[in-house]
Design an enzyme around this catalytic site. Structure first.
Site, PDB file in Angstrom:
ATOM      1  N   GLU A  60       0.823  -0.971   0.185  1.00 42.14           N
ATOM      2  CA  GLU A  60      -0.148   0.002   0.375  1.00 42.14           C
ATOM      3  C   GLU A  60       0.857   1.212   0.262  1.00 42.14           C
ATOM      4  OE1 GLU A  60      -3.234   0.115   3.615  1.00 42.14           O
ATOM      5  OE2 GLU A  60      -3.234  -2.168   2.501  1.00 42.14           O
ATOM      6  N   CYS A  61       1.939   1.247  -0.651  1.00 44.89           N
ATOM      7  CA  CYS A  61       3.088   2.348  -0.498  1.00 44.89           C
ATOM      8  C   CYS A  61       2.441   3.373  -1.538  1.00 44.89           C
ATOM      9  CB  CYS A  61       4.117   1.794  -0.726  1.00 44.89           C
ATOM     10  SG  CYS A  61       6.053   2.840  -1.019  1.00 44.89           S
ATOM     11  N   GLY A  62       3.593   4.280  -2.161  1.00 48.69           N
ATOM     12  CA  GLY A  62       3.368   5.035  -3.652  1.00 48.69           C
ATOM     13  C   GLY A  62       4.024   4.178  -4.807  1.00 48.69           C
TER      14      GLY A  62
END
Length: 184
Positions: A60-62
């Site tokens: 769930e990271c950029g």
């Protein structure tokens, strides 16, 4: 003249011998056995003779779209003695909250990941996994001290199991600094 040569020889011997000792004392990544996302033992010693990229990941990271580039890199070079080993970690902003099963499903479904993915670990702090202690501490890796800055930081390991380079998280997997190293 003889008085100068003897101390110079001793200094040279001590310097060379000291460097050999430091190289011999360096640990390698081959000492580690870890667990993969499916609960199986993964033995780094099985990778002897291969170049290895170790990368901490998060769903769930950029930077999560880097999974696509990592898979492309793996597909391109996996038959050339190169492997990527992913370590999901929840150390940065809670961006890897899932279980091993959820992480495996996410990686397969969204990015078709086939490179080895290990069980979720900690890459910093008091509960840092021993693999990351090796990667981040010069006293263990013989190369340099570093800190894991964020998700998708990459560690390049040579065919002898030694740390060669630390690559910043935002550096894409297809960056020439990485691809040139793999091809060298």
């Amino acid at each position: 003249m003889k008085k100068l040569l003897i101390p110079a020889f001793i200094l040279l011997f001590v310097t060379v011998y000291g460097q050999k000792q430091n190289v011999m004392d360096k640990e390698t990544i081959y000492q580690f056995e870890v667990e993969d996302l499916y609960g199986n033992t993964f033995d780094f010693s099985d990778l002897k003779g291969k170049k290895i990229m170790v990368v901490n990941t998060a769903s769930e990271c950029g930077l999560t779209p880097q999974y696509e580039g990592l898979q492309e890199l793996y597909d391109m070079y996996k038959n050339n003695n190169f492997v990527i080993v992913g370590f999901p970690a929840n150390n940065f902003g809670g961006q890897e909250p899932g279980s091993n099963e959820q992480i495996a499903a996410f990686c397969k479904q969204n990015y078709g990941v086939t490179f080895p993915m290990m069980s979720k670990i900690s890459v910093k702090g008091k509960d840092m996994h021993p693999v990351y202690e090796f990667l981040t501490r010069k006293a263990k890796n013989g190369k340099e001290d570093s800190e894991v800055e964020w998700n998708f930081q990459k560690y390049l390991i040579d065919e002898s199991g030694h740390l060669v380079k630390v690559i910043a998280p935002k550096t894409l997997p297809n960056d020439p600094v990485i691809t040139d190293w793999i091809k060298s």
